[in-house]
Scaffold this active site. Structure first.
Site, mmCIF file in Angstrom:
data_model
loop_
_atom_site.group_PDB
_atom_site.id
_atom_site.type_symbol
_atom_site.label_atom_id
_atom_site.label_comp_id
_atom_site.label_asym_id
_atom_site.label_seq_id
_atom_site.Cartn_x
_atom_site.Cartn_y
_atom_site.Cartn_z
ATOM 1 N N ASP A 117 0.783 -1.306 0.066
ATOM 2 C CA ASP A 117 -0.164 -0.099 -0.050
ATOM 3 C C ASP A 117 0.959 1.302 -0.030
ATOM 4 O O ASP A 117 0.744 2.066 -0.671
ATOM 5 C CB ASP A 117 -0.908 0.114 1.185
ATOM 6 C CG ASP A 117 -1.727 1.265 1.141
ATOM 7 O OD1 ASP A 117 -2.400 1.550 0.009
ATOM 8 O OD2 ASP A 117 -2.564 1.683 2.392
ATOM 9 N N ASN A 137 -5.446 10.492 23.962
ATOM 10 C CA ASN A 137 -4.661 9.787 23.078
ATOM 11 C C ASN A 137 -4.255 8.553 23.245
ATOM 12 O O ASN A 137 -4.151 7.723 22.611
ATOM 13 C CB ASN A 137 -3.337 10.779 22.941
ATOM 14 C CG ASN A 137 -3.638 12.173 22.105
ATOM 15 O OD1 ASN A 137 -4.456 12.315 21.217
ATOM 16 N ND2 ASN A 137 -2.757 13.085 22.345
ATOM 17 N N LYS A 187 -6.173 10.397 16.061
ATOM 18 C CA LYS A 187 -7.874 10.554 16.644
ATOM 19 C C LYS A 187 -8.664 11.628 16.242
ATOM 20 O O LYS A 187 -9.882 11.659 15.870
ATOM 21 C CB LYS A 187 -7.864 10.529 18.300
ATOM 22 C CG LYS A 187 -7.313 11.896 18.759
ATOM 23 C CD LYS A 187 -7.595 11.885 20.258
ATOM 24 C CE LYS A 187 -7.209 13.083 20.811
ATOM 25 N NZ LYS A 187 -7.455 13.227 22.280
#
Length: 382
Positions: free
Chosen positions: A134, A280, A297
């Site tokens: 990828d 976090n 996030k």
């Protein structure tokens, strides 16, 4: 060296270690893909996540000394979630795309490629490899297509007869002259279900995707989501499966034999409101092993806020007001403001008016005004 025998041994070994499909192709330049990438760049259809150098993406000899062949592999992943939790008022849930369920596929596919390389290395002196999953230079889809893994569907996914398009792809360039396999004939026919179903019209035409308007890409961006896409994101937190779900070639397929790929329902379909205040450390502890965590996030939280607006989730208003008043990130405050306007109600309106009196960031102020305009136009029932 009998390379025909070696190829057969590689194929047999790949089955033993759980590689679902393997194919071989030459290391010749990917001329058609090069032309497509140039056109995509000219039209502004690239996502920006791709490797920047088109020459390196399409010419293996530029990234590997004297390449002779490329080995492509595919791992099939599950498309069904067992015991999926249902969201309800006061406990709405978001959804991660199927490709991000289970352990990060970059890790899983690379492990298989490393095992394969080690096997070949033990059999051939001076064998050399370059492994990619990828994030490498080559376009996985172009390699897989030419290696006979599957055909390139109108939805820009590789579709295999055995596993549909629910496959992870990876490849290795090598200096070994392994005989190439035949590419597979396109089997999409006249079907256009993926193009018709794309929520944003990002599939411009068969095999051409405008990544800038693809929900799978948009969910990974970190800034404010453009207005025209906010109502289309639904409750998607990461990725989009629409063009795969509607594909007839995926009907009835659920490849669930890889244990590490099976989804944890509380991770793949998490509650939305707890995401608004997750730290976090908590985020890394819960989502760190899945591929959806790679951008951190912030995108997930922003998308969760938009999902709450999608559900018109009144029980989330207090949490969204807290985000609007206390979050230090303007993108998140701004998204909360817009979502409060979308959800509506006296409490939300008062909070937006109060926030407007003290907010200093211009983008957030603009979003507060957008939120207030929902009330002015009566698009929400107070």
């Amino acid at each position: 060296m009998d390379y025909g025998k070696l190829k057969n041994e590689i194929i047999e070994y790949s089955k033993k270690i759980g590689i679902d499909k393997i194919g071989f192709t030459s290391a010749d330049p990917f001329v058609e893909m090069k032309n497509l990438l140039i056109r995509q760049e000219e039209l502004g259809y690239q996502s920006g996540f791709e490797h920047k150098n088109i020459e390196e993406r399409t010419h293996p000899e530029l990234i590997f000394d004297e390449p002779r062949s490329i080995i492509a592999i595919a791992l099939a992943y599950p498309s069904k979630m067992k015991d999926a939790p249902r969201g309800e008022r006061g406990a709405r849930r978001g959804i991660f795309c199927k490709a991000s369920w289970g352990v990060d596929y970059h890790v899983l596919v690379r492990e298989k490629l490393e095992q394969l390389a080690s096997f070949i290395d033990n059999k051939v002196q001076d064998a050399r490899f370059k492994l990619m999953v990828d994030t490498g230079e080559l376009v996985d889809r172009a390699v897989a297509e030419r290696a006979g893994i599957g055909w390139s569907g109108k939805n820009c996914s590789i579709i295999t007869p055995e596993f549909g398009s629910y496959v992870y792809l990876g490849e290795m360039i090598t200096n070994l002259p392994l005989a190439p396999d035949e590419p597979m004939e396109d089997q999409c026919g006249e079907c256009t279900k993926c193009l018709d179903a794309c929520p944003t019209g990002a599939l411009i035409q068969p095999g051409q995707l405008d990544a800038q308007s693809c929900i799978a890409f948009l969910t990974q961006t970190k800034g404010l989501l453009p207005d025209e896409f906010r109502d289309k994101i639904g409750n998607r937190l990461y990725g989009c499966d629409t063009c795969q779900v509607v594909c007839p070639k995926n009907k009835g397929i659920d490849s669930d034999w890889h244990e590490q790929m099976k989804p944890d329902p509380e991770i793949a379909k998490p509650l939305l409101q707890p995401l608004l205040e997750i730290s976090n450390r908590e985020f890394k502890g819960k989502f760190g092993e899945v591929s959806a965590s790679w951008r951190g996030k912030k995108p997930i939280q922003r998308n969760a806020i938009l999902a709450l607006a999608h559900f018109k989730e009144q029980p989330a208003v207090e949490d969204l007001i807290k985000v609007l008043n206390e979050d230090v990130r303007p993108e998140i405050r701004g998204t909360a403001a817009w979502s409060l306007g979308k959800i509506g109600g006296n409490q939300a309106e008062k909070a937006l008016i109060h926030a407007k009196s003290k907010e200093e960031h211009p983008e957030v102020l603009e979003e507060i005004n957008k939120g207030l305009r929902f009330f002015e136009s009566h698009e929400n029932i107070k």
